[in-house]
Design a protein around this motif. Structure first.
Motif, PDB file in Angstrom:
ATOM      1  N   ASP A  10     -20.514  -2.497  15.681  1.00  0.00           N
ATOM      2  CA  ASP A  10     -21.000  -2.920  14.375  1.00  0.00           C
ATOM      3  C   ASP A  10     -19.911  -3.746  13.687  1.00  0.00           C
ATOM      4  N   PRO A  11     -20.235  -4.945  13.194  1.00  0.00           N
ATOM      5  CA  PRO A  11     -19.206  -5.787  12.569  1.00  0.00           C
ATOM      6  C   PRO A  11     -18.484  -5.105  11.400  1.00  0.00           C
ATOM      7  N   ARG A  12     -19.210  -4.334  10.606  1.00  0.00           N
ATOM      8  CA  ARG A  12     -18.560  -3.638   9.483  1.00  0.00           C
ATOM      9  C   ARG A  12     -17.580  -2.580   9.978  1.00  0.00           C
ATOM     10  N   ALA A  13     -17.966  -1.867  11.033  1.00  0.00           N
ATOM     11  CA  ALA A  13     -17.072  -0.863  11.608  1.00  0.00           C
ATOM     12  C   ALA A  13     -15.857  -1.533  12.232  1.00  0.00           C
ATOM     13  N   ASP A  14     -16.060  -2.691  12.844  1.00  0.00           N
ATOM     14  CA  ASP A  14     -14.954  -3.425  13.457  1.00  0.00           C
ATOM     15  C   ASP A  14     -13.959  -3.886  12.394  1.00  0.00           C
ATOM     16  N   ILE A  15     -14.456  -4.413  11.285  1.00  0.00           N
ATOM     17  CA  ILE A  15     -13.578  -4.860  10.197  1.00  0.00           C
ATOM     18  C   ILE A  15     -12.832  -3.675   9.599  1.00  0.00           C
ATOM     19  N   ALA A  16     -13.525  -2.564   9.412  1.00  0.00           N
ATOM     20  CA  ALA A  16     -12.877  -1.364   8.865  1.00  0.00           C
ATOM     21  C   ALA A  16     -11.785  -0.866   9.807  1.00  0.00           C
ATOM     22  N   ARG A  17     -12.042  -0.906  11.118  1.00  0.00           N
ATOM     23  CA  ARG A  17     -11.047  -0.475  12.105  1.00  0.00           C
ATOM     24  C   ARG A  17      -9.823  -1.382  12.059  1.00  0.00           C
ATOM     25  N   ARG A  18     -10.049  -2.686  11.964  1.00  0.00           N
ATOM     26  CA  ARG A  18      -8.936  -3.645  11.906  1.00  0.00           C
ATOM     27  C   ARG A  18      -8.124  -3.476  10.620  1.00  0.00           C
ATOM     28  N   GLN A  19      -8.821  -3.280   9.506  1.00  0.00           N
ATOM     29  CA  GLN A  19      -8.120  -3.083   8.234  1.00  0.00           C
ATOM     30  C   GLN A  19      -7.283  -1.811   8.255  1.00  0.00           C
ATOM     31  N   LYS A  20      -7.806  -0.770   8.866  1.00  0.00           N
ATOM     32  CA  LYS A  20      -7.075   0.489   8.950  1.00  0.00           C
ATOM     33  C   LYS A  20      -5.809   0.324   9.789  1.00  0.00           C
ATOM     34  N   LYS A  21      -5.915  -0.344  10.942  1.00  0.00           N
ATOM     35  CA  LYS A  21      -4.739  -0.583  11.775  1.00  0.00           C
ATOM     36  C   LYS A  21      -3.692  -1.399  11.028  1.00  0.00           C
ATOM     37  N   TYR A  22      -4.138  -2.434  10.319  1.00  0.00           N
ATOM     38  CA  TYR A  22      -3.213  -3.292   9.579  1.00  0.00           C
ATOM     39  C   TYR A  22      -2.535  -2.509   8.459  1.00  0.00           C
ATOM     40  N   ALA A  23      -3.303  -1.726   7.732  1.00  0.00           N
ATOM     41  CA  ALA A  23      -2.741  -0.952   6.619  1.00  0.00           C
ATOM     42  C   ALA A  23      -1.722   0.073   7.113  1.00  0.00           C
ATOM     43  N   ILE A  24      -1.996   0.703   8.248  1.00  0.00           N
ATOM     44  CA  ILE A  24      -1.052   1.675   8.798  1.00  0.00           C
ATOM     45  C   ILE A  24       0.246   0.978   9.195  1.00  0.00           C
ATOM     46  N   ALA A  25       0.139  -0.145   9.895  1.00  0.00           N
ATOM     47  CA  ALA A  25       1.340  -0.867  10.323  1.00  0.00           C
ATOM     48  C   ALA A  25       2.149  -1.370   9.122  1.00  0.00           C
ATOM     49  N   MET A  26       1.476  -1.843   8.098  1.00  0.00           N
ATOM     50  CA  MET A  26       2.206  -2.341   6.930  1.00  0.00           C
ATOM     51  C   MET A  26       2.786  -1.189   6.111  1.00  0.00           C
ATOM     52  N   GLY A  27       2.151  -0.033   6.133  1.00  0.00           N
ATOM     53  CA  GLY A  27       2.730   1.150   5.493  1.00  0.00           C
ATOM     54  C   GLY A  27       4.012   1.572   6.192  1.00  0.00           C
ATOM     55  N   ILE A  28       3.999   1.538   7.520  1.00  0.00           N
ATOM     56  CA  ILE A  28       5.213   1.854   8.277  1.00  0.00           C
ATOM     57  C   ILE A  28       6.295   0.831   7.967  1.00  0.00           C
ATOM     58  N   ARG A  29       5.915  -0.438   7.825  1.00  0.00           N
ATOM     59  CA  ARG A  29       6.887  -1.486   7.486  1.00  0.00           C
ATOM     60  C   ARG A  29       7.538  -1.193   6.137  1.00  0.00           C
ATOM     61  N   THR A  30       6.728  -0.808   5.178  1.00  0.00           N
ATOM     62  CA  THR A  30       7.258  -0.498   3.850  1.00  0.00           C
ATOM     63  C   THR A  30       8.225   0.676   3.915  1.00  0.00           C
ATOM     64  N   LEU A  31       7.866   1.700   4.687  1.00  0.00           N
ATOM     65  CA  LEU A  31       8.765   2.850   4.845  1.00  0.00           C
ATOM     66  C   LEU A  31      10.071   2.448   5.529  1.00  0.00           C
ATOM     67  N   CYS A  32      10.004   1.558   6.503  1.00  0.00           N
ATOM     68  CA  CYS A  32      11.223   1.077   7.169  1.00  0.00           C
ATOM     69  C   CYS A  32      12.117   0.335   6.175  1.00  0.00           C
ATOM     70  N   PHE A  33      11.520  -0.501   5.341  1.00  0.00           N
ATOM     71  CA  PHE A  33      12.313  -1.257   4.370  1.00  0.00           C
ATOM     72  C   PHE A  33      12.965  -0.331   3.343  1.00  0.00           C
ATOM     73  N   ILE A  34      12.198   0.613   2.831  1.00  0.00           N
ATOM     74  CA  ILE A  34      12.748   1.573   1.869  1.00  0.00           C
ATOM     75  C   ILE A  34      13.827   2.424   2.540  1.00  0.00           C
ATOM     76  N   GLY A  35      13.564   2.838   3.785  1.00  0.00           N
ATOM     77  CA  GLY A  35      14.561   3.606   4.532  1.00  0.00           C
ATOM     78  C   GLY A  35      15.831   2.814   4.765  1.00  0.00           C
ATOM     79  N   ALA A  36      15.715   1.516   5.003  1.00  0.00           N
ATOM     80  CA  ALA A  36      16.894   0.668   5.192  1.00  0.00           C
ATOM     81  C   ALA A  36      17.719   0.608   3.911  1.00  0.00           C
ATOM     82  N   ALA A  37      17.054   0.497   2.771  1.00  0.00           N
ATOM     83  CA  ALA A  37      17.770   0.458   1.497  1.00  0.00           C
ATOM     84  C   ALA A  37      18.484   1.783   1.229  1.00  0.00           C
ATOM     85  N   ILE A  38      17.808   2.880   1.520  1.00  0.00           N
ATOM     86  CA  ILE A  38      18.405   4.200   1.272  1.00  0.00           C
ATOM     87  C   ILE A  38      19.576   4.456   2.215  1.00  0.00           C
ATOM     88  N   THR A  39      19.392   4.170   3.506  1.00  0.00           N
ATOM     89  CA  THR A  39      20.479   4.417   4.462  1.00  0.00           C
ATOM     90  C   THR A  39      21.646   3.464   4.252  1.00  0.00           C
TER      91      THR A  39
END
Length: 105
Positions: free
Chosen positions: A23-52
């Protein structure tokens, strides 16, 4: 061989469900979820770099900065990755498989 009411073979109308698109809507939701997770990890890495870096752990923060620089690329590639189901495999038990099995001229 069984036939339908219209006189056609049921095997000729076989559909391989493993190659059916999602389903195209399910496909878009799956892609958005993957992107959001990866960008959340990126944000945590950046904040972790500043703290360390501020804490004096000078061997950790460069790795976290590199991860935060590399993750946007990974996020886009993962989000744009298409469905990996192959559509070029022959059907088993009828339809195209029977036509492909016939000897050539």
């Amino acid at each position: 061989m069984s036939s339908s009411r219209h006189g056609r073979s049921r095997d000729a109308d076989a559909i391989r469900i493993t190659t059916a698109g999602s389903d195209p809507r399910a496909d878009i939701a799956r892609r958005q979820k993957k992107y959001a997770i990866a960008m959340g990890i990126r944000t945590l890495c950046f904040i972790g770099a500043a703290i360390t870096g501020a804490a004096g752990w000078h061997w950790v923060w460069p790795f976290l900065i590199l991860a935060s620089l590399f993750l946007p690329y990974v996020a886009v590639v993962m989000a744009n990755a298409g469905d990996s189901r192959a559509s070029d495999l022959p059907l088993t038990g009828g339809g195209d498989a029977q036509r492909q099995a016939r000897p050539g001229p």
